[in-house]
Design a protein around this motif. Structure first.
Motif, PDB file in Angstrom:
ATOM      1  N   GLN A 216      -8.493  41.689  76.726  1.00 40.09           N
ATOM      2  CA  GLN A 216      -7.879  41.413  76.868  1.00 40.09           C
ATOM      3  C   GLN A 216      -9.711  41.108  77.864  1.00 40.09           C
ATOM      4  O   GLN A 216     -10.114  42.529  77.825  1.00 40.09           O
ATOM      5  CB  GLN A 216      -7.221  42.250  78.262  1.00 40.09           C
ATOM      6  N   GLY A 217      -9.814  39.614  78.176  1.00 40.27           N
ATOM      7  CA  GLY A 217     -11.218  39.702  78.868  1.00 40.27           C
ATOM      8  C   GLY A 217     -11.528  38.632  79.366  1.00 40.27           C
ATOM      9  O   GLY A 217     -10.308  37.872  79.037  1.00 40.27           O
ATOM     10  N   VAL A 218     -12.515  38.091  79.839  1.00 35.05           N
ATOM     11  CA  VAL A 218     -12.872  36.578  79.828  1.00 35.05           C
ATOM     12  C   VAL A 218     -13.253  35.865  78.154  1.00 35.05           C
ATOM     13  O   VAL A 218     -13.755  36.430  77.617  1.00 35.05           O
ATOM     14  CB  VAL A 218     -14.474  36.456  80.607  1.00 35.05           C
ATOM     15  N   ALA A 219     -12.592  35.388  78.140  1.00 34.10           N
ATOM     16  CA  ALA A 219     -13.371  34.402  77.617  1.00 34.10           C
ATOM     17  C   ALA A 219     -13.600  32.372  77.535  1.00 34.10           C
ATOM     18  O   ALA A 219     -12.555  32.351  78.440  1.00 34.10           O
ATOM     19  CB  ALA A 219     -12.219  34.302  76.587  1.00 34.10           C
ATOM     20  N   PRO A 220     -13.735  31.467  76.936  1.00 32.95           N
ATOM     21  CA  PRO A 220     -14.009  29.908  77.578  1.00 32.95           C
ATOM     22  C   PRO A 220     -12.506  29.519  77.858  1.00 32.95           C
ATOM     23  O   PRO A 220     -11.852  30.122  75.825  1.00 32.95           O
ATOM     24  CB  PRO A 220     -15.019  29.555  76.349  1.00 32.95           C
ATOM     25  N   PHE A 221     -12.453  28.644  78.007  1.00 33.13           N
ATOM     26  CA  PHE A 221     -11.384  27.478  78.465  1.00 33.13           C
ATOM     27  C   PHE A 221     -11.337  27.052  76.420  1.00 33.13           C
ATOM     28  O   PHE A 221     -11.437  26.749  75.969  1.00 33.13           O
ATOM     29  CB  PHE A 221     -11.459  26.135  78.862  1.00 33.13           C
ATOM     30  N   ARG A 222      -9.833  27.502  75.853  1.00 35.86           N
ATOM     31  CA  ARG A 222      -9.399  26.367  75.138  1.00 35.86           C
ATOM     32  C   ARG A 222      -8.849  25.165  75.705  1.00 35.86           C
ATOM     33  O   ARG A 222      -8.123  25.685  77.014  1.00 35.86           O
ATOM     34  CB  ARG A 222      -8.360  27.393  74.316  1.00 35.86           C
ATOM     35  N   ALA A 223      -9.260  23.896  74.639  1.00 40.41           N
ATOM     36  CA  ALA A 223      -8.361  22.494  74.830  1.00 40.41           C
ATOM     37  C   ALA A 223      -6.474  22.376  75.467  1.00 40.41           C
ATOM     38  O   ALA A 223      -6.559  22.385  77.190  1.00 40.41           O
ATOM     39  CB  ALA A 223      -8.088  21.716  73.756  1.00 40.41           C
ATOM     40  N   LEU A 224      -5.818  23.029  74.760  1.00 37.09           N
ATOM     41  CA  LEU A 224      -4.080  23.630  75.506  1.00 37.09           C
ATOM     42  C   LEU A 224      -3.646  24.033  76.347  1.00 37.09           C
ATOM     43  O   LEU A 224      -3.297  23.581  77.638  1.00 37.09           O
ATOM     44  CB  LEU A 224      -3.747  23.665  73.586  1.00 37.09           C
ATOM     45  N   GLU A 225      -4.710  25.584  76.522  1.00 36.06           N
ATOM     46  CA  GLU A 225      -5.144  25.711  77.761  1.00 36.06           C
ATOM     47  C   GLU A 225      -5.529  25.668  79.133  1.00 36.06           C
ATOM     48  O   GLU A 225      -4.583  25.391  79.915  1.00 36.06           O
ATOM     49  CB  GLU A 225      -5.676  27.317  77.635  1.00 36.06           C
ATOM     50  N   ARG A 226      -6.749  24.460  78.848  1.00 36.53           N
ATOM     51  CA  ARG A 226      -7.819  23.801  80.008  1.00 36.53           C
ATOM     52  C   ARG A 226      -5.979  22.688  80.238  1.00 36.53           C
ATOM     53  O   ARG A 226      -6.220  22.603  81.766  1.00 36.53           O
ATOM     54  CB  ARG A 226      -8.272  23.237  79.247  1.00 36.53           C
ATOM     55  N   ALA A 227      -5.734  22.070  79.164  1.00 37.85           N
ATOM     56  CA  ALA A 227      -4.585  21.174  79.738  1.00 37.85           C
ATOM     57  C   ALA A 227      -3.639  21.749  81.040  1.00 37.85           C
ATOM     58  O   ALA A 227      -2.994  21.069  81.539  1.00 37.85           O
ATOM     59  CB  ALA A 227      -4.173  20.354  78.967  1.00 37.85           C
ATOM     60  N   ALA A 228      -3.063  22.884  79.968  1.00 44.52           N
ATOM     61  CA  ALA A 228      -1.394  22.675  80.482  1.00 44.52           C
ATOM     62  C   ALA A 228      -2.183  24.282  81.604  1.00 44.52           C
ATOM     63  O   ALA A 228      -0.937  23.556  82.731  1.00 44.52           O
ATOM     64  CB  ALA A 228      -1.237  24.349  79.567  1.00 44.52           C
ATOM     65  N   LEU A 229      -2.923  24.772  82.492  1.00 45.34           N
ATOM     66  CA  LEU A 229      -3.305  24.770  83.002  1.00 45.34           C
ATOM     67  C   LEU A 229      -4.581  23.811  84.841  1.00 45.34           C
ATOM     68  O   LEU A 229      -4.337  24.279  85.767  1.00 45.34           O
ATOM     69  CB  LEU A 229      -4.098  26.273  83.252  1.00 45.34           C
ATOM     70  N   GLY A 230      -3.948  23.257  83.880  1.00 43.30           N
ATOM     71  CA  GLY A 230      -5.187  21.610  85.099  1.00 43.30           C
ATOM     72  C   GLY A 230      -6.416  22.033  85.161  1.00 43.30           C
ATOM     73  O   GLY A 230      -6.850  21.956  86.298  1.00 43.30           O
ATOM     74  N   LEU A 231      -7.285  22.745  84.029  1.00 37.17           N
ATOM     75  CA  LEU A 231      -8.512  23.243  84.566  1.00 37.17           C
ATOM     76  C   LEU A 231      -9.498  21.767  84.159  1.00 37.17           C
ATOM     77  O   LEU A 231      -9.131  21.412  83.127  1.00 37.17           O
ATOM     78  CB  LEU A 231      -8.694  24.261  83.460  1.00 37.17           C
ATOM     79  N   PRO A 232     -10.506  21.696  84.423  1.00 41.77           N
ATOM     80  CA  PRO A 232     -11.466  21.696  83.889  1.00 41.77           C
ATOM     81  C   PRO A 232     -12.625  21.556  82.718  1.00 41.77           C
ATOM     82  O   PRO A 232     -12.095  23.087  82.553  1.00 41.77           O
ATOM     83  CB  PRO A 232     -12.776  21.842  85.822  1.00 41.77           C
TER      84      PRO A 232
END
Length: 180
Positions: free
Chosen positions: A37-53
């Motif tokens: 549990q911790g901070v990690a860079p965005f993954r493409a699928l997560e970024r898309a699903a969460l609508g993130l930059p």
């Protein structure tokens, strides 16, 4: 046992409500083993699903869900780092309690449709999960462990993505109805 197919895992891939509560009904002891549990860079699928930059950080929680000591599910949840100081702040103190404690006991939380997905046997997510599974269980992840599902939960405008990867041993089990 033959290859775990989407049809053979259909009940699990489509079961609404809390996966943890459904798994707990299969045995005497349900366990959440926190792998990371911790901070990690965005993954493409997560970024898309969460609508993130394209750039930024997520807070990731990776776990193995066990019933009577048997590992049955590898799961990963991801949320934008900013949301852990807002609507999803309780995620930080969850520890080894199931995520279901946050997701299903709050009427303000909404869930998207469940999306089943077959992982590539050699894709990044599958390789990552297999490394963690081996380290946590001392056993290689079954090559048949390819089917997952994901959904997005919304609370106060902040999104949380949950992905669950199912062990083929669940083919022999029925998800049943969880107690809410």
């Amino acid at each position: 046992m033959g290859i775990a197919t989407r049809d053979s895992l259909r009940d699990w891939l489509q079961a609404p409500g809390s996966l943890s509560r459904r798994l707990a009904r299969l045995g005497q002891c349900f366990d959440v083993q926190v792998l990371r549990q911790g901070v990690a860079p965005f993954r493409a699928l997560e970024r898309a699903a969460l609508g993130l930059p394209p750039r930024g950080l997520t807070v990731v929680r990776e776990v193995i869900l066990r019933v009577d000591g048997q590992p049955l599910v590898w799961a990963r949840s991801a949320v934008h780092q900013r949301a852990t100081t807002g609507p999803w702040r309780a995620l930080k103190g969850l520890g080894s309690r199931p995520l279901a404690h946050l997701l299903y006991d709050d009427d303000r939380i909404r869930r998207s449709e469940l999306q089943p997905r077959r992982l590539s046997r050699h894709g990044h997510t599958r390789r990552h999960a297999a490394r963690q599974w081996q380290a946590a269980t001392g056993q290689a992840m079954s090559p048949q462990m390819l089917w997952s599902r994901h959904s997005v939960f919304s609370r106060g405008g902040a999104l949380l993505r949950v992905m669950e990867l199912f062990a083929p041993e669940l083919v022999r089990q029925r998800p049943g109805r969880p107690k809410h």
